[in-house]
Design a protein around this motif. Sequence first.
Motif, PDB file in Angstrom:
ATOM      1  N   LYS A   1       0.655  -1.026  -0.206  1.00  0.00           N
ATOM      2  CA  LYS A   1      -0.118   0.206  -0.119  1.00  0.00           C
ATOM      3  C   LYS A   1       1.085   1.518   0.303  1.00  0.00           C
ATOM      4  CE  LYS A   1      -3.613  -2.160   2.432  1.00  0.00           C
ATOM      5  NZ  LYS A   1      -3.719  -3.326   1.784  1.00  0.00           N
ATOM      6  N   ARG A   2       1.964   1.335  -1.090  1.00  0.00           N
ATOM      7  CA  ARG A   2       2.712   2.225  -1.346  1.00  0.00           C
ATOM      8  C   ARG A   2       2.540   2.882  -2.559  1.00  0.00           C
ATOM      9  NH1 ARG A   2       4.961   4.949   3.608  1.00  0.00           N
ATOM     10  NH2 ARG A   2       6.827   5.432   2.030  1.00  0.00           N
ATOM     11  N   PRO A   3       2.732   4.304  -2.149  1.00  0.00           N
ATOM     12  CA  PRO A   3       2.497   4.993  -3.921  1.00  0.00           C
ATOM     13  C   PRO A   3       3.918   4.691  -4.586  1.00  0.00           C
ATOM     14  CG  PRO A   3       3.391   6.297  -2.721  1.00  0.00           C
ATOM     15  CD  PRO A   3       2.966   4.996  -1.733  1.00  0.00           C
ATOM     16  N   TYR A   4       3.435   5.194  -6.357  1.00  0.00           N
ATOM     17  CA  TYR A   4       5.034   4.849  -6.782  1.00  0.00           C
ATOM     18  C   TYR A   4       4.637   5.917  -7.834  1.00  0.00           C
ATOM     19  CZ  TYR A   4       3.341   2.163 -10.307  1.00  0.00           C
ATOM     20  OH  TYR A   4       2.412   0.698 -11.131  1.00  0.00           O
ATOM     21  N   ALA A   5       5.306   6.942  -8.845  1.00  0.00           N
ATOM     22  CA  ALA A   5       4.871   7.566  -9.840  1.00  0.00           C
ATOM     23  C   ALA A   5       6.165   7.193 -11.183  1.00  0.00           C
ATOM     24  CB  ALA A   5       5.654   9.212  -9.651  1.00  0.00           C
ATOM     25  N   LEU A   6       5.220   6.948 -12.548  1.00  0.00           N
ATOM     26  CA  LEU A   6       5.717   6.686 -13.618  1.00  0.00           C
ATOM     27  C   LEU A   6       5.651   8.058 -14.630  1.00  0.00           C
ATOM     28  CD1 LEU A   6       6.740   4.583 -15.773  1.00  0.00           C
ATOM     29  CD2 LEU A   6       3.978   4.456 -16.142  1.00  0.00           C
ATOM     30  N   ALA A   7       7.209   8.246 -15.270  1.00  0.00           N
ATOM     31  CA  ALA A   7       6.793   9.695 -16.249  1.00  0.00           C
ATOM     32  C   ALA A   7       7.371   8.815 -17.227  1.00  0.00           C
ATOM     33  CB  ALA A   7       8.233  10.353 -15.556  1.00  0.00           C
ATOM     34  N   LEU A   8       6.091   9.619 -18.607  1.00  0.00           N
ATOM     35  CA  LEU A   8       6.683   9.229 -19.979  1.00  0.00           C
ATOM     36  C   LEU A   8       7.407  10.184 -20.157  1.00  0.00           C
ATOM     37  CD1 LEU A   8       3.982   6.604 -21.994  1.00  0.00           C
ATOM     38  CD2 LEU A   8       6.411   6.168 -20.305  1.00  0.00           C
TER      39      LEU A   8
ATOM     40  N   GLY B   1       4.955  13.089 -19.227  1.00  0.00           N
ATOM     41  CA  GLY B   1       3.430  12.904 -18.813  1.00  0.00           C
ATOM     42  C   GLY B   1       3.875  12.114 -17.037  1.00  0.00           C
ATOM     43  N   ILE B   2       3.116  12.393 -15.846  1.00  0.00           N
ATOM     44  CA  ILE B   2       3.454  11.721 -15.335  1.00  0.00           C
ATOM     45  C   ILE B   2       2.448  11.309 -14.476  1.00  0.00           C
ATOM     46  CG2 ILE B   2       4.951  12.075 -12.745  1.00  0.00           C
ATOM     47  CD1 ILE B   2       6.037  13.955 -13.797  1.00  0.00           C
ATOM     48  N   THR B   3       2.455  10.033 -13.583  1.00  0.00           N
ATOM     49  CA  THR B   3       1.163   9.891 -13.823  1.00  0.00           C
ATOM     50  C   THR B   3       1.347   8.666 -12.486  1.00  0.00           C
ATOM     51  OG1 THR B   3      -0.915   8.676 -13.249  1.00  0.00           O
ATOM     52  CG2 THR B   3       1.027   7.770 -13.852  1.00  0.00           C
ATOM     53  N   GLU B   4       0.173   8.745 -11.171  1.00  0.00           N
ATOM     54  CA  GLU B   4       0.844   8.410  -9.894  1.00  0.00           C
ATOM     55  C   GLU B   4       0.166   7.371  -9.673  1.00  0.00           C
ATOM     56  OE1 GLU B   4       0.933   9.432  -5.337  1.00  0.00           O
ATOM     57  OE2 GLU B   4       1.060  11.263  -6.390  1.00  0.00           O
ATOM     58  N   TYR B   5       0.892   5.989  -9.136  1.00  0.00           N
ATOM     59  CA  TYR B   5      -0.593   5.127  -8.532  1.00  0.00           C
ATOM     60  C   TYR B   5      -0.225   5.145  -6.331  1.00  0.00           C
ATOM     61  CZ  TYR B   5      -1.518   0.474  -6.414  1.00  0.00           C
ATOM     62  OH  TYR B   5      -2.107  -0.280  -6.438  1.00  0.00           O
ATOM     63  N   GLN B   6      -1.725   5.391  -6.690  1.00  0.00           N
ATOM     64  CA  GLN B   6      -2.510   5.529  -5.762  1.00  0.00           C
ATOM     65  C   GLN B   6      -3.392   4.524  -4.859  1.00  0.00           C
ATOM     66  OE1 GLN B   6      -4.329   9.417  -5.872  1.00  0.00           O
ATOM     67  NE2 GLN B   6      -2.343  10.364  -4.795  1.00  0.00           N
TER      68      GLN B   6
ATOM     69  N   ALA C   1      -0.477   7.867 -18.272  1.00  0.00           N
ATOM     70  CA  ALA C   1       0.645   8.756 -18.824  1.00  0.00           C
ATOM     71  C   ALA C   1       1.176   8.690 -20.023  1.00  0.00           C
ATOM     72  CB  ALA C   1       2.351   7.783 -18.215  1.00  0.00           C
ATOM     73  N   ASP C   2       0.649   8.049 -20.841  1.00  0.00           N
ATOM     74  CA  ASP C   2       1.372   8.251 -22.532  1.00  0.00           C
ATOM     75  C   ASP C   2      -0.154   9.822 -23.091  1.00  0.00           C
ATOM     76  OD1 ASP C   2       2.453   7.905 -24.876  1.00  0.00           O
ATOM     77  OD2 ASP C   2       0.239   6.983 -25.271  1.00  0.00           O
ATOM     78  N   GLN C   3      -1.257   9.495 -22.137  1.00  0.00           N
ATOM     79  CA  GLN C   3      -2.525  11.032 -22.728  1.00  0.00           C
ATOM     80  C   GLN C   3      -2.137  11.674 -21.872  1.00  0.00           C
ATOM     81  OE1 GLN C   3      -5.765   8.784 -20.298  1.00  0.00           O
ATOM     82  NE2 GLN C   3      -6.411   7.552 -22.307  1.00  0.00           N
ATOM     83  N   LEU C   4      -1.275  11.886 -20.319  1.00  0.00           N
ATOM     84  CA  LEU C   4      -0.862  13.016 -20.262  1.00  0.00           C
ATOM     85  C   LEU C   4       0.675  13.407 -20.886  1.00  0.00           C
ATOM     86  CD1 LEU C   4      -0.938  12.289 -16.486  1.00  0.00           C
ATOM     87  CD2 LEU C   4      -2.729  13.921 -17.735  1.00  0.00           C
ATOM     88  N   LEU C   5       1.175  12.782 -21.358  1.00  0.00           N
ATOM     89  CA  LEU C   5       2.427  13.434 -23.030  1.00  0.00           C
ATOM     90  C   LEU C   5       1.928  14.140 -23.489  1.00  0.00           C
ATOM     91  CD1 LEU C   5       5.669  13.194 -23.121  1.00  0.00           C
ATOM     92  CD2 LEU C   5       4.704  10.542 -24.123  1.00  0.00           C
ATOM     93  N   TYR C   6       0.957  13.984 -24.417  1.00  0.00           N
ATOM     94  CA  TYR C   6       0.307  13.856 -25.323  1.00  0.00           C
ATOM     95  C   TYR C   6      -0.626  15.493 -25.210  1.00  0.00           C
ATOM     96  CZ  TYR C   6       1.888  10.211 -28.685  1.00  0.00           C
ATOM     97  OH  TYR C   6       2.434  10.059 -29.630  1.00  0.00           O
ATOM     98  N   ALA C   7      -0.935  15.390 -24.624  1.00  0.00           N
ATOM     99  CA  ALA C   7      -1.527  16.839 -23.395  1.00  0.00           C
ATOM    100  C   ALA C   7      -1.098  17.574 -23.315  1.00  0.00           C
ATOM    101  CB  ALA C   7      -2.415  16.207 -22.155  1.00  0.00           C
ATOM    102  N   ALA C   8       0.542  17.123 -22.982  1.00  0.00           N
ATOM    103  CA  ALA C   8       1.358  18.245 -22.876  1.00  0.00           C
ATOM    104  C   ALA C   8       1.824  19.171 -24.047  1.00  0.00           C
ATOM    105  CB  ALA C   8       2.704  17.648 -21.838  1.00  0.00           C
TER     106      ALA C   8
END
Length: 489
Positions: free
Chosen positions: A350-357, A446-451, A464-471
């Motif tokens: 039950k810990r977070p981690y982040a992923l960046a594309l 694009g960065i997203t976090e697992y919660q 993360a890919d969607q956020l990358l294209y949004a950027a």
Amino acid sequence: MNKLKSSASSLGGQDGQSHPAFKKKLQDLAWALFGMGLYYLAARTGMQLFALKPSNITLLWLASGIGMVMCMRHGLLALPLVVFASFCANYPGMAEAHRSSPILYTLISASADGMAGLVAMLMMRLSLPAGLKQAQDLLHFGIKVCLIPTMLSSLIISLNLAVGGYIRWDEAGNFFRMLVLADSLGILLIYPLYQAWRDDHQLHQVEVQRLVLTGLGIGILLYLAFRGHPGFIYFILPVLLLLAFYVNLNLVTLIVAVSMVAIIAMTGQQLGPFQSGNLVEANFMLVCFVCTTTFTILAVALHNRQLLSIEAARQEWQQAAEVDALTGLINRAAFLPMLADEHQRAKRLKRPYALALLDIDHFKRVNDVYGHQVGDEVLAHFASLMQANIRGIDKAARLGGDEFAILFPESTASDAIAAMERLRQRLEAQCIISGAAQVFVTSSIGITEYQGGDVTPDMLRTRADQLLYAAKHAGRNQVMFDAVTDEAA
């Protein structure tokens, strides 16, 4: 005038080319003479240290191994040198026997010693041209390289000494056996040591420390064994076996050779456990112990080296399959399993981690304008900046083309944003110089976090890919982020 200059230059070039060859010949000759001196010293030392009284039968003839090595290095040039060294070493003893024609009989025996080295060299090149590479090679080495050449030379020497009256005919059989064993042991101890040090000159500090400690331990065991506690001699074998797993082959062969030489030398001084009223039986026990110990340790050391080579090759192939050659980052095939493993760990704890594309803005334009070589330098520069702006536990990867990813274990999106914003600013500010080209590039991220929850790694990558294209659609050169939860899924 020009012709004269040209001719002089040509002659100077020929001299320059011939000088290294002449220097090499001098070096080879110097090594050959050094080998001859070493052969003589080994022979004289063997007569003093390894000869059992009162028979004066030498139990170990290290000179046979040196003669073989000389022939391996210098070919036929070594033959007269070995014969000469053997003659000089043996003649004083032959002359003291007060028999007729000591020069002739010494020359015959010395020629047999030279022949043994030459035949051993030929058998080695025919049966084991690559040298001792695996434990199975020891069988061919023992029979073809050690036994066959020494049996031929020992037969000649025994007959020669019997005919000359130096030994009785009824002693010739036992003398022949001891010569074969002594000469074979010399080759068995010397050649593996020569090959190991020729192939690997490196000495690692940890291995040297282990060798010193092992040497001290063996020294203590030898002292106890030759000072009234003979059973301690058998503990040398397991000690050497353990050493064979922890140091490289050259150090193993060195300590084995020194240990076996010490055992035979001390026995030659009428000390230790290999003393018996029956001299033949005592000699046989000693030679069996030395041979079996040496063969066993060499077999284990060779097999261990083979296993280490296989493991190193496997790791090299695995690294080649998992690492991108251009950037040095792990590739998609290696990154996705890491992402899956981190996802399972974070979900369980039950810990977070982040992923960046990430990708490089307008990278196709860089290739079109400056060429693919400059494009490759841009990718490598971007990868090095990525590595410089993440922690040691973070994993950066090149997924393909100009698409990159970074996994941030034990991190929130805000932690990853700080690192990626720093990366974005540094990339924007730096000029990549390649030849005459000066290139500025930017990156969209694009960065997203697992919660927590039942979100899958694929869902995170998709977000993360969607956020990358949004950027990119928002004007590029910026970072977009959010978190993926069950509700978002």
